[in-house]
Scaffold this motif. Structure first.
Motif, PDB file in Angstrom:
ATOM      1  N   HIS A 276       5.652  43.208  30.115  1.00 30.98           N
ATOM      2  CA  HIS A 276       4.842  42.013  29.968  1.00 30.98           C
ATOM      3  C   HIS A 276       4.629  41.389  31.355  1.00 30.98           C
TER       4      HIS A 276
ATOM      5  N   CYS B 178      11.923  36.688  30.014  1.00 22.07           N
ATOM      6  CA  CYS B 178      10.570  37.122  29.686  1.00 22.07           C
ATOM      7  C   CYS B 178      10.105  36.415  28.398  1.00 22.07           C
TER       8      CYS B 178
ATOM      9  N   GLU C 271      11.510  45.344  31.106  1.00 19.76           N
ATOM     10  CA  GLU C 271      11.811  45.906  29.786  1.00 19.76           C
ATOM     11  C   GLU C 271      10.528  46.247  29.028  1.00 19.76           C
ATOM     12  N   CYS C 272       9.700  45.221  28.807  1.00 18.05           N
ATOM     13  CA  CYS C 272       8.529  45.420  27.950  1.00 18.05           C
ATOM     14  C   CYS C 272       7.221  45.468  28.731  1.00 18.05           C
TER      15      CYS C 272
ATOM     16  N   CYS D 145       7.924  41.846  33.553  1.00 23.79           N
ATOM     17  CA  CYS D 145       9.151  42.207  32.845  1.00 23.79           C
ATOM     18  C   CYS D 145       9.419  43.699  33.000  1.00 23.79           C
TER      19      CYS D 145
ATOM     20  N   ALA E 108       7.960  37.305  26.334  1.00 22.37           N
ATOM     21  CA  ALA E 108       7.607  38.251  25.266  1.00 22.37           C
ATOM     22  C   ALA E 108       8.840  38.835  24.587  1.00 22.37           C
ATOM     23  N   CYS E 109       9.836  39.254  25.382  1.00 20.80           N
ATOM     24  CA  CYS E 109      10.984  39.962  24.773  1.00 20.80           C
ATOM     25  C   CYS E 109      12.314  39.287  25.079  1.00 20.80           C
TER      26      CYS E 109
END
Ligand SMILES: [Zn+2]
Length: 126
Positions: free
Chosen positions: A98, A112, A95-96, A93, A114-115
């Motif tokens: 992950h 994703c 963004e985060c 990911c 996670a986020c």
């Protein structure tokens, strides 16, 4: 993918007098995806987790081997045929950060886990 038949030979010819060609399991998989399932090279490459160029090379090698076996009447053995192949694809990911794995054949993830961001990419490990 699992393979039940791992050895092919011309009927009526003793095995000891046959020359043997070994087909790697990924070569068989490449032929299965394109020649049996009718996938385009880019889709098949994605499923196997290799670049298009690498996929083209694998498929080319596979077809040449099988053609030789048929034309010259050789035996064909599939290497690793009893092994269940569970290859993973890795996604990351943006963004985060992950990182997660998915087995082949499950399609591209929507977001994703996670986020929930859609900004992720495939990590190429080969
Ligand atoms: Zn994320």
């Amino acid at each position: 993918m699992s393979v039940d038949c791992t050895y092919f030979k011309p009927a009526g010819v003793p095995t000891r007098s046959l020359e043997e060609v070994v087909l790697a399991i990924d070569e068989l998989e490449a032929m299965r995806l394109v020649d049996v399932n009718g996938l385009y090279h880019d889709k098949a490459a994605e499923q196997m987790g290799v670049s298009r160029r690498t996929f083209g090379r694998i498929l080319d090698t596979a077809r040449k081997k099988v053609a030789r076996v048929l034309v010259e009447g050789m035996a064909l053995r599939i290497e690793g045929g009893h092994i269940e192949i569970v290859k993973q694809r890795t996604f990351a990911c943006s963004e985060c950060r992950h990182i997660w794995n998915l087995p082949f054949g499950t399609g591209r993830p929507k977001s994703c886990p996670a986020c929930d961001s859609k900004r992720f990419r495939r990590e190429v490990t080969t």
